[in-house]
Design a protein around this motif. Sequence first.
Motif, PDB file in Angstrom:
ATOM      1  N   LYS A  72      22.631  52.954  33.772  1.00 50.32           N
ATOM      2  CA  LYS A  72      23.138  51.904  32.677  1.00 50.32           C
ATOM      3  C   LYS A  72      21.335  50.122  32.614  1.00 50.32           C
ATOM      4  CE  LYS A  72      27.149  51.904  32.003  1.00 50.32           C
ATOM      5  NZ  LYS A  72      28.768  50.517  32.698  1.00 50.32           N
TER       6      LYS A  72
ATOM      7  N   ILE B 129      25.718  53.217  36.819  1.00 54.11           N
ATOM      8  CA  ILE B 129      24.987  52.214  36.642  1.00 54.11           C
ATOM      9  C   ILE B 129      23.624  51.833  36.414  1.00 54.11           C
ATOM     10  CG2 ILE B 129      24.853  49.710  37.545  1.00 54.11           C
ATOM     11  CD1 ILE B 129      27.138  50.662  38.625  1.00 54.11           C
TER      12      ILE B 129
ATOM     13  N   ASN C  56      35.720  45.530  38.608  1.00 54.33           N
ATOM     14  CA  ASN C  56      34.928  46.435  37.837  1.00 54.33           C
ATOM     15  C   ASN C  56      33.442  45.308  37.708  1.00 54.33           C
ATOM     16  OD1 ASN C  56      35.867  48.694  37.288  1.00 54.33           O
ATOM     17  ND2 ASN C  56      36.251  47.982  35.518  1.00 54.33           N
ATOM     18  N   SER C  57      33.491  44.067  37.586  1.00 52.62           N
ATOM     19  CA  SER C  57      31.731  42.858  37.473  1.00 52.62           C
ATOM     20  C   SER C  57      31.405  43.090  38.935  1.00 52.62           C
ATOM     21  CB  SER C  57      32.675  42.310  37.048  1.00 52.62           C
ATOM     22  OG  SER C  57      30.884  41.361  36.781  1.00 52.62           O
TER      23      SER C  57
ATOM     24  N   GLN D  58      29.813  46.366  40.003  1.00 53.65           N
ATOM     25  CA  GLN D  58      28.505  46.809  38.981  1.00 53.65           C
ATOM     26  C   GLN D  58      27.343  46.009  40.108  1.00 53.65           C
ATOM     27  OE1 GLN D  58      28.242  47.437  34.925  1.00 53.65           O
ATOM     28  NE2 GLN D  58      26.628  46.094  34.875  1.00 53.65           N
TER      29      GLN D  58
END
Length: 298
Positions: A120, A117, A162-163, A166
Amino acid sequence: MSQSKSISTNQNLETIFPNLECKPQFSTKKLCEQGAYLNSYCHQTYELPLDCRERLLVQIFLCDGEVERTLGDSSQLEVICKGDVAIIPDNVNHRAVWRQEIEFLLLAIERKLIDDIAKKIGIVEPVTILPHFARTDVLLHGMGLSLLHECQQWDTCLTYTNSMLQTTVIHLLRKYSDIRANIDEETINEQTEYKLKQALRYIDGNLDRHLPLEEVANKVNVSKYYFCRLFSQYVGTSPYRYLLQRRIDKAKILIQQNPDLKMADIALECGFKSQSHFNRQFRNLTGTTPCNYRSNLN
């Protein structure tokens, strides 16, 4: 279409938290492929021995209490309030002692997920999450409760989970890492955080009656619209869903501690207008009825 499936859960203690010799109330084997796990505990007096583990731990407290904690080379007596969060990084010595029953969530996050992450969002250098003794963190508290609620559903949405993970990791990078000053963010100012803490405490103190959102918004001197937007943005769930979850949490405690208390009385004590309404909402959030929940405790 969002991907939905049941997250694998386990009602026996796994090796995720090997030094907690206590059966979790709820446990997931894995929240995502990169590696994140969630356990829910209601734990009696206990001494967690000095340990150094390979996963980041986020301990989210669901009650008030006191914890004697060692993190790295520092020790501190923490006076815990519900909603406080302790950050226990990977590869950092940790020890904790509590001398009263305490309820908390443990969110474990693998290093791979943190690194993925971080990349990203443009962080290329190695990043370290720093240890933090218990402190108020409205977003992590809300995310923990939202993840627990989502994982308890039979048709858990992995895209949604998952959101949330994150968002949680980015928040940890922003507020608790060694490079947090280099990350562009819009922080919660002190006044906003104070209002949210007020609102959470007011909700938790009035679970036994009808509680309109306008009343909570007025309590913190903001409009209903602004309150709902602010609450959802920083707590990670809507005020209504938070209120409903806290009512169910209270009901679970009453069921556990009062085996002879009638379900109709528990429903009224937790602010539900009828036992049928209580039964329906309890089943929606937990996947089982209050009576079955009580039976499974034995």
